[in-house]
Design an enzyme around this catalytic site. Structure first.
Site, PDB file in Angstrom:
ATOM      1  N   HIS A  10       0.824  -1.427   0.100  1.00  0.00           N
ATOM      2  CA  HIS A  10       0.224  -0.068   0.152  1.00  0.00           C
ATOM      3  C   HIS A  10       1.103   1.121   0.103  1.00  0.00           C
ATOM      4  O   HIS A  10       0.238   2.678  -0.675  1.00  0.00           O
ATOM      5  CB  HIS A  10      -0.916  -0.362   1.708  1.00  0.00           C
ATOM      6  CG  HIS A  10      -2.043  -0.682   0.883  1.00  0.00           C
ATOM      7  ND1 HIS A  10      -2.193  -2.052   1.467  1.00  0.00           N
ATOM      8  CD2 HIS A  10      -3.197  -0.944   0.846  1.00  0.00           C
ATOM      9  CE1 HIS A  10      -3.322  -2.807   1.169  1.00  0.00           C
ATOM     10  NE2 HIS A  10      -3.970  -2.067   0.861  1.00  0.00           N
ATOM     11  N   SER A  11       2.190   0.917   0.420  1.00  0.00           N
ATOM     12  CA  SER A  11       2.823   1.982   0.494  1.00  0.00           C
ATOM     13  C   SER A  11       4.151   2.140  -0.541  1.00  0.00           C
ATOM     14  O   SER A  11       5.071   0.759  -0.523  1.00  0.00           O
ATOM     15  CB  SER A  11       3.924   2.019   2.055  1.00  0.00           C
ATOM     16  OG  SER A  11       4.794   3.382   1.964  1.00  0.00           O
TER      17      SER A  11
END
Length: 129
Positions: A10-11
């Protein structure tokens, strides 16, 4: 040729950091591509980024995907389903440890099944025993 590895998170920062560590543990031989964040660099996942990372990592011997959680896993599964899934596998593995194990194995020239098994075996390496 060699098995490629894609880190889905997600990052963007997390994916790039895990890819950096995995490349180092793959003694500069392993091809590890990050696919983190959404298409605008925010938290999230992007099928387009994952597809681009898979294309960049694919040296002809298949690609192993490692994903952090939730929609990253769903995105990986969607990519596999859309591609037919023959040469792309998702490892059920801890992200960092699995990536390091996979990169180390890929650097030896191992096939996709062996790289996949190495990533999943990372669950067996306990830190407190």
């Amino acid at each position: 040729m060699m098995v490629g590895i894609v880190i889905i998170s997600h990052s963007r920062t997390l994916a790039e950091g895990v890819a950096e560590v995995a490349r180092a543990m793959g003694v500069g031989q392993a091809v590890v591509e990050p696919a983190g964040g959404d298409s605008e660099g925010r938290l999230g996942t992007s099928i387009d980024l994952v597809e681009s990372a898979v294309a960049a990592a694919d040296g002809g011997d298949g690609v192993l995907l490692l994903a952090d959680l939730g929609s990253s896993v769903l995105t990986a599964r969607m990519l596999i389903e859309d591609s037919g899934g023959e040469d792309v596998l998702l490892a059920d593995a801890p992200l960092v440890e699995g990536a390091v194990a996979a990169a180390s194995m890929a650097a030896t020239g191992a096939d996709l099944a062996a790289v996949h098994a190495a990533a999943e075996a990372a669950f067996d390496h306990r830190k407190t025993r």
